[in-house]
Design an enzyme around this catalytic site. Structure first.
Site, short mmCIF file in Angstrom:
data_model
loop_
_atom_site.label_atom_id
_atom_site.label_comp_id
_atom_site.label_asym_id
_atom_site.label_seq_id
_atom_site.Cartn_x
_atom_site.Cartn_y
_atom_site.Cartn_z
N ARG A 199 17.55 -12.25 -12.33
CA ARG A 199 18.65 -11.83 -11.25
C ARG A 199 19.25 -13.38 -10.98
O ARG A 199 19.68 -13.50 -9.82
CB ARG A 199 17.82 -11.10 -9.98
N GLU A 233 18.34 -10.86 -2.26
CA GLU A 233 19.27 -10.34 -3.54
C GLU A 233 21.04 -10.60 -3.20
O GLU A 233 21.61 -10.99 -3.77
CB GLU A 233 18.96 -9.34 -4.02
N SER A 271 18.80 -3.04 -3.76
CA SER A 271 17.51 -3.68 -3.50
C SER A 271 17.79 -4.92 -2.58
O SER A 271 18.92 -5.62 -2.99
CB SER A 271 16.66 -4.13 -4.67
C1 LIG Z 1 23.00 1.46 -4.55
C2 LIG Z 1 23.00 0.10 -5.05
C3 LIG Z 1 22.22 -0.13 -6.26
C4 LIG Z 1 22.10 -1.03 -7.04
N1 LIG Z 1 21.40 -1.38 -7.99
C5 LIG Z 1 21.60 -2.51 -8.71
C6 LIG Z 1 20.57 -2.77 -9.89
O1 LIG Z 1 19.89 -1.79 -10.26
N2 LIG Z 1 20.31 -3.94 -10.45
C7 LIG Z 1 21.28 -5.01 -9.92
O2 LIG Z 1 21.06 -6.00 -10.64
N3 LIG Z 1 22.10 -4.95 -8.96
C8 LIG Z 1 22.16 -3.70 -8.39
N4 LIG Z 1 23.13 -3.44 -7.16
C9 LIG Z 1 23.48 -4.63 -6.62
C10 LIG Z 1 25.28 -4.72 -6.90
O3 LIG Z 1 25.56 -3.59 -7.50
C11 LIG Z 1 25.25 -5.64 -8.41
O4 LIG Z 1 25.00 -6.87 -8.03
C12 LIG Z 1 26.80 -5.72 -8.81
O5 LIG Z 1 26.93 -6.39 -9.93
C13 LIG Z 1 27.69 -6.18 -7.69
O6 LIG Z 1 29.15 -6.00 -8.10
P1 LIG Z 1 30.39 -6.02 -7.17
O7 LIG Z 1 31.52 -5.93 -7.83
O8 LIG Z 1 30.09 -4.94 -6.15
O9 LIG Z 1 30.24 -7.43 -6.51
P2 LIG Z 1 30.56 -8.01 -5.20
O10 LIG Z 1 29.56 -7.49 -4.14
O11 LIG Z 1 31.80 -7.91 -4.49
O12 LIG Z 1 30.19 -9.47 -5.18
C14 LIG Z 1 28.80 -10.09 -5.45
C15 LIG Z 1 29.04 -11.50 -5.72
O13 LIG Z 1 29.63 -11.58 -7.14
C16 LIG Z 1 30.82 -12.69 -6.86
N5 LIG Z 1 31.93 -12.08 -7.57
C17 LIG Z 1 32.38 -10.88 -7.70
N6 LIG Z 1 33.58 -10.76 -8.60
C18 LIG Z 1 33.43 -11.71 -9.13
C19 LIG Z 1 34.37 -12.44 -10.17
N7 LIG Z 1 35.18 -11.63 -11.02
N8 LIG Z 1 34.07 -13.67 -10.29
C20 LIG Z 1 33.24 -14.50 -9.85
N9 LIG Z 1 32.46 -14.15 -8.92
C21 LIG Z 1 32.56 -12.73 -8.56
C22 LIG Z 1 31.16 -12.25 -5.29
O14 LIG Z 1 31.97 -13.62 -4.89
C23 LIG Z 1 29.77 -12.27 -4.69
O15 LIG Z 1 28.97 -13.56 -4.59
C24 LIG Z 1 23.23 -2.22 -6.41
C25 LIG Z 1 23.77 -2.16 -5.43
C26 LIG Z 1 23.82 -0.77 -4.51
C27 LIG Z 1 24.58 -0.51 -3.48
#
Ligand SMILES: Cc1cc2nc3c(=O)[nH]c(=O)nc-3n(C[C@H](O)[C@H](O)[C@H](O)COP(=O)(O)OP(=O)(O)OC[C@H]3O[C@@H](n4cnc5c(N)ncnc54)[C@H](O)[C@@H]3O)c2cc1C
Length: 357
Positions: free
Chosen positions: A171, A351, A249
C-alpha cells in the site's frame, strides 16, 4: 484567439463531495477537468501564476476532503485512451490515467489476460493505482506495472519511471512517501499474461472457490468470486448500499516481524483473545487484520458516531451515514486509533489521503 480547453474547463467554487465516494468535503476554490496533457500543463502553470496550491484528483475513492474544501486549484485527471498489443505470451496494456480502473479489469479478464483478476471491484481511476500500489486478495498493481508516465511538478518535465523506480511496497510507493505530490501521472503501462492462470493465494478466495466445487478456477471465476466476497463487505460501490459510502478500508493492515507478532499474541492471550490472525507475507513479516484489532478493541461493525460510523458489514470501513462531516470522520479515526493502541499497542496507519485543512 479562442479559449483554451483549460480556460473553458475552469470553474470556481465547485463542490467536491459529489466527486468522492465518501460524499464529504467542501468546495474547490477552482476546479478544472484535464482531458489532455496540454490542459494539465496549462492548469499547473495557471495555479503557479496565481500562487495557488494544486491538488490532483482521480475518482475520489481514497479521499477525506476537509469540510472547508480546498483553497486552490483541483485538477481532475481525465486523460483517456487504452492501447493494447500482444508480445509473445504478454498482453501490453497502456492506458490514460483518467480511465476508470474497474472497466479496465473487466475488459482484461474478458480477454483472458491474467494480472488484474483479484483487483476486480476497486473504484477509482488508473492514475491513482500506482500511488498506494492498489492491491487486494493476493494481487497488487505493481505486479504487472511496467511503466508510469508523469509530469514532474518540480522540473516541469515529463518522465518515464519503470516499476523498480516507483519503489512499490505494501500500500505504498515513492508517490506516497518521498515524492508525495511531486508527480502527476498521465499514463500507465502494464504487462499481463495472455492466457495466464489466476492468482488464488488468499485464504478467503480459496475457501469461496472450494465451497463451490471450483478446482481449476478461470480468470472469470476468480473475478466473480472476488466481486461476490467484496459485495458481502460493501467493498463494491453500490448506490443502494449505504455501507459502501466509504473510502474502502480506512486503515492499512499492520505488519510485524515474527518476534513482534509472538509478543502481540501473548498480549492478546492475556486479554482472552487467543486467536490473533496473522498472515505470512512474502518478505517474512506477519500481516495483522486491522478489522480484527478494531473489533476486539471494542469498536464494532455498525458503530455510530454522529453522522458517520463503521460499516455494518466491515469494521475497517468508516462510512458517511448521510450528512457526515470530515470533522466527524477524523474524530472516529482518532477514537479507533486510540482504542487499538490502548488494547494492543499497535498504531493503525490511515489509508486515505486527507485533503485541505
Ligand atoms: C468501496 C471501496 C473499496 C476499495 N477497495 C480497495 C482495495 O481493495 N484495494 C486498494 O488498494 N484500494 C481500495 N480502495 C481505495 C481506492 O479505490 C484506491 O486507492 C484507488 O486507486 C483510488 O483511486 P482514485 O482515482 O479514486 O484516486 P483519488 O481518491 O482521487 O486520489 C487518491 C490519491 O491519488 C492521487 N492521484 C489521483 N490521480 C492521480 C494522478 N493521475 N497522478 C498523481 N496522483 C494522483 C490523489 O492526489 C490522491 O493523493 C477502495 C475504495 C472504496 C471506496
Amino acid at each position: 484567439m479562442g479559449k483554451s480547453q483549460f480556460d473553458q474547463s475552469l470553474k470556481e467554487n465547485v463542490p467536491l463531495a459529489p466527486m468522492t465516494t465518501l460524499g464529504i468535503g467542501g468546495p474547490a476554490r477552482f476546479f478544472a477537468d484535464a482531458e489532455t496533457v496540454e490542459t494539465l500543463v496549462e492548469g499547473v502553470e495557471w495555479a503557479d501564476g496565481q500562487r495557488l496550491p494544486l491538488f490532483v484528483l482521480g475518482g475520489g475513492s481514497n479521499l477525506v476532503i476537509a469540510d472547508s474544501g480546498f483553497p486552490g486549484l483541483v485538477v481532475r485527471v481525465s486523460i483517456r485512451g487504452i492501447e493494447t498489443r500482444i508480445e509473445g505470451d504478454s498482453a501490453i496494456v497502456s492506458t490514460g490515467a483518467g480511465e476508470e480502473w474497474e472497466p479496465l479489469v473487466a475488459r482484461c479478464v474478458a480477454e483472458n489476460w491474467a494480472g488484474f483478476e483479484c483487483l476486480s471491484g476497486i473504484p477509482g481511476r488508473v492514475g491513482a493505482t500506482p500511488i498506494q500500489n492498489v492491491g487486494a486478495y493476493g494481487q497488487e498493481t505493481s505486479g504487472s506495472l511496467v511503466l508510469v508516465e508523469a509530469l514532474d511538478l518540480i522540473t516541469r518535465e515529463f518522465v518515464r519511471l519503470n516499476a523498480s523506480e516507483c519503489e512499490f511496497g505494501y500500500r505504498t510507493s515513492r508517490f506516497k512517501t518521498r515524492d508525495r505530490d511531486r508527480f502527476v501521472i498521465t499514463r500507465v503501462t502494464y504487462r499481463l499474461t495472455a492466457g495466464g492462470k489466476p492468482v488464488v493465494r488468499y485464504p478467503e478466495l480459496q475457501h469461496y472457490l472450494a465451497d463451490r466445487g471450483i478446482r481449476r478456477a478461470s480468470l472469470a471465476d476468480v473475478r466473480e468470486a472476488v466481486l461476490a466476497i467484496r459485495r458481502r463487505k460493501a467493498m463494491v460501490i453500490d448506490p443502494a448500499d449505504p455501507d459502501s459510502r466509504s473510502v474502502g478500508s480506512f486503515f492499512v493492515n499492520p505488519t510485524l516481524t515474527r518476534e513482534e507478532f509472538e509478543e502481540l499474541k501473548q498480549r492478546a492471550d492475556r486479554l482472552g483473545e487467543n486467536e490473533l490472525p496473522g498472515f505470512e507475507t512474502r518478505d517474512g513479516r506477519v500481516k495483522l487484520s486491522a478489522a480484527w484489532l478494531i473489533e476486539r478493541a471494542g469498536i464494532n461493525r455498525g458503530h455510530v458516531h454522529g453522522n458517520v460510523g463503521t460499516s455494518t458489514k466491515h469494521a475497517l470501513a468508516i462510512i458517511n451515514r448521510g450528512s457526515g462531516t470530515a470533522r466527524e470522520v477524523i474524530q472516529l479515526k482518532q477514537l479507533i486509533q486510540n482504542r487499538v493502541l490502548d488494547a494492543f499497542g499497535i498504531v493503525l496507519t490511515p489509508e486515505p489521503v486527507f485533503v485541505g485543512e
